[in-house]
Write a protein that holds these residues in place. Structure first.
Motif, mmCIF file in Angstrom:
data_model
loop_
_atom_site.group_PDB
_atom_site.id
_atom_site.type_symbol
_atom_site.label_atom_id
_atom_site.label_comp_id
_atom_site.label_asym_id
_atom_site.label_seq_id
_atom_site.Cartn_x
_atom_site.Cartn_y
_atom_site.Cartn_z
ATOM 1 N N UNK A 1 38.234 13.718 51.165
ATOM 2 C CA UNK A 1 38.735 14.897 50.463
ATOM 3 C C UNK A 1 39.471 14.466 49.196
ATOM 4 N N UNK A 2 39.287 15.210 48.113
ATOM 5 C CA UNK A 2 39.989 14.950 46.862
ATOM 6 C C UNK A 2 40.799 16.161 46.461
ATOM 7 N N UNK A 3 42.054 15.918 46.097
ATOM 8 C CA UNK A 3 42.953 17.016 45.721
ATOM 9 C C UNK A 3 43.753 16.582 44.506
ATOM 10 N N UNK A 4 43.574 17.252 43.410
ATOM 11 C CA UNK A 4 44.260 17.001 42.150
ATOM 12 C C UNK A 4 43.999 15.592 41.618
ATOM 13 N N UNK A 5 43.406 15.497 40.372
ATOM 14 C CA UNK A 5 42.975 16.635 39.594
ATOM 15 C C UNK A 5 41.573 16.331 39.078
#
Length: 526
Positions: free
Chosen positions: A250-254
């Motif tokens: 999972x990738x979160x920001x940015x």
């Protein structure tokens, strides 16, 4: 950035920034069951000095709070507390759950809570969140499990929502120093935190490995995945690539707008959109910005407001993943208003801008030293500020010296009057319109921009303490218009939303993308 600031005229004590450690620390981790990625950088693991999304991501996993937000719900509820309530209009009392302890085995009691809040206020780090506690007069221990907060101004409609913010982590009084910031490696070794995870291994802004903390009794529950790692990326390019080839869960920001557009069409990943609330804006240092008098400085700010083309930024740079912002509270939130559109126009107006400068006797072109950050708010920041420079200079009224600095240095220097004008972004601490107002414009505000106006302070106090929702909305709208017309201490540009990208097998991402703006690892699994 995230923040809240002082209510009333009493300023908190000033303190200097202590050094933050870096380098690898920990037990080694032993592999992760799930790997998350981000381009956000950690500024500090010590809550007293941490007021940014990169640090918040870690704080959310390792610290407990009196109140917190259940995934999917933006209403504060008991976390380390058993219950919290107003016993009088100026006293907010919390009773802790019994048997709580920090990850190092030390007991977590009311004394720990008092120490944490007293310490936050005493250190008052210029890069920290102490300004959130501007309405806190004192914190008292009632008994081993009960703590009472006495407020300076009664009927504070926001105080319960402040407790889950970055001002609210509970730390161990036996290992954290009372009067200075703790280095990151010492935070990791001391384990004076009590959230759903502990840090198993720490390589600052490279890799952080977490293990579930079995004695956590809070609202976030038992982590669905017992071991999780966070990998840090210099840019979104490699993060995007790792997501596509399965090396990242999972990738979160940015992500850049181009990344998001591309990833939406890739069946190997899934793109999730969360509630809006992000605000991008320019901060003016009232002491060092161009202009020989306050009137001339205001004229420069108004001329800039009349010269920037927000729709062009939203479409040309961000492919409409952002919207033009003409007010201080983003669209869709109660109290949102757009006074800048009415006062300065939706499109650039060279004649109006020139008149502001001429009427104040400001010679043109005005030289602007405009600083921006290229890494913390996404790589499109460089394109955004190149476009802003072009727009301002196209008026013939400005000469823009555009400069950039990496995040950790940027955070320090902007609070030391290093930048006359600078770029900032904002996710709110909690879902309330005031969180876009008091942090920026009350005394001892987080921006450290030297803006303070008694009239505005009075207006902010009035809206915060107004229990009638309709009346409060009108007060929030009124203060925004006054700010836009008479002061313009910041220049809103764009507003956006939260976006995360994950392997389709990963569960729980939608639950944590809520209006609390906390990304909680406890709900993630695959």
């Amino acid at each position: 950035m995230r923040a809240f600031a002082a209510i009333g005229a009493t300023a908190l004590l000033a303190a200097g920034l202590a050094g933050c450690g870096s380098g690898r620390t920990g037990e080694g981790g032993g592999g992760a069951g799930l790997v998350a990625g981000t381009t956000d950088k950690i500024f500090s693991l010590d809550p007293a000095a941490a007021y940014d999304n990169g640090s918040l991501l870690v704080e959310t996993q390792i610290y407990s709070y009196l109140l917190n937000f259940t995934p999917g719900d933006a209403t504060p509820k008991p976390d380390a507390a058993e219950k919290c309530e107003f016993s009088t209009p100026t006293v907010y009392t919390c009773k802790l759950k019994s048997g709580l302890k920090f990850a190092n085995g030390n007991p977590l009691t009311a004394t720990s809570v008092k120490f944490s809040f007293d310490r936050m206020v005493k250190i008052n780090d210029p890069n920290g969140p102490a300004s959130l506690l501007g309405n806190l007069d004192k914190t008292d221990v009632v008994d081993d499990l009960t703590v009472a907060f006495t407020l300076k101004v009664g009927n504070d409609q926001t105080f319960p929502a402040i407790l889950p913010t970055q001002a609210g982590p509970i730390v161990d009084e036996k290992v954290y120093p009372a009067d200075k910031v703790m280095a990151d490696e010492d935070v990791v070794k001391a384990k004076g935190y009590s959230g759903p995870f502990t840090i198993a291994s720490y390589d600052k802004n490279k890799l952080v490995e977490y293990k579930a903390y079995p004695d956590y009794k809070g609202i976030l529950g038992t982590p669905k995945t017992s071991t999780i790692s966070t990998k840090y990326y210099a840019t979104s390019d490699n993060m995007k690539l790792d997501l596509q080839n399965g090396a990242l869960d999972v990738g979160y920001r940015s992500f850049t707008p181009t990344d998001i557009e591309s990833l939406r069409g890739n069946d190997k990943v899934k793109v999730y959109d969360g509630p809006g609330g992000e605000l991008r804006y320019i901060v003016f240092n009232m002491n060092t910005m161009p202009g020989g008098t306050p009137e001339q400085k205001l004229a420069v700010r108004k001329a800039m407001a009349s010269s920037i083309d927000r729709p062009a930024l939203a479409e040309g740079v961000y492919k409409n993943t952002y919207k033009p912002a003409y007010g201080y509270v983003p669209q869709g939130m109660p109290g949102s208003a757009e006074p800048l559109q009415e006062l300065y126009g939706a499109k650039p107006n060279k004649d109006a801008a020139a008149k502001f400068l001429a009427d104040a006797g400001v010679a043109t072109p005005v030289e602007l030293n405009l600083q921006y950050n290229p890494d913390h708010y996404g790589s499109s920041s460089s394109e955004e500020y190149a476009a802003i420079k072009s727009q301002l200079e196209a008026s013939g009224l400005f000469k823009v010296n555009l400069q950039s600095t990496e995040w950790v240095t940027y955070q320090r220097e902007r609070a030391r009057d290093g930048y006359p004008l600078y770029h900032f972004g904002w996710f709110p601490d909690f879902p309330d319109a005031d969180n876009y107002l008091t942090p920026f414009f009350a005394p001892n505000n987080f921006l450290q921009s030297h803006f303070e106006e008694p009239k505005v302070t009075s207006q902010l106090t009035a809206e915060v303490t107004e229990p009638d929702k309709d009346k409060r909305v009108k007060l929030i709208e009124a203060v925004q218009r006054d700010l836009a017309q008479n002061y313009l201490p910041t220049l809103p540009l764009l507003s956006g939303k939260q976006i995360a990208v994950a392997n389709p097998k990963v569960q729980g991402v939608p639950q944590t993308l809520d209006a609390s703006f906390k990304f909680r690892y406890t709900v993630l699994s695959k």
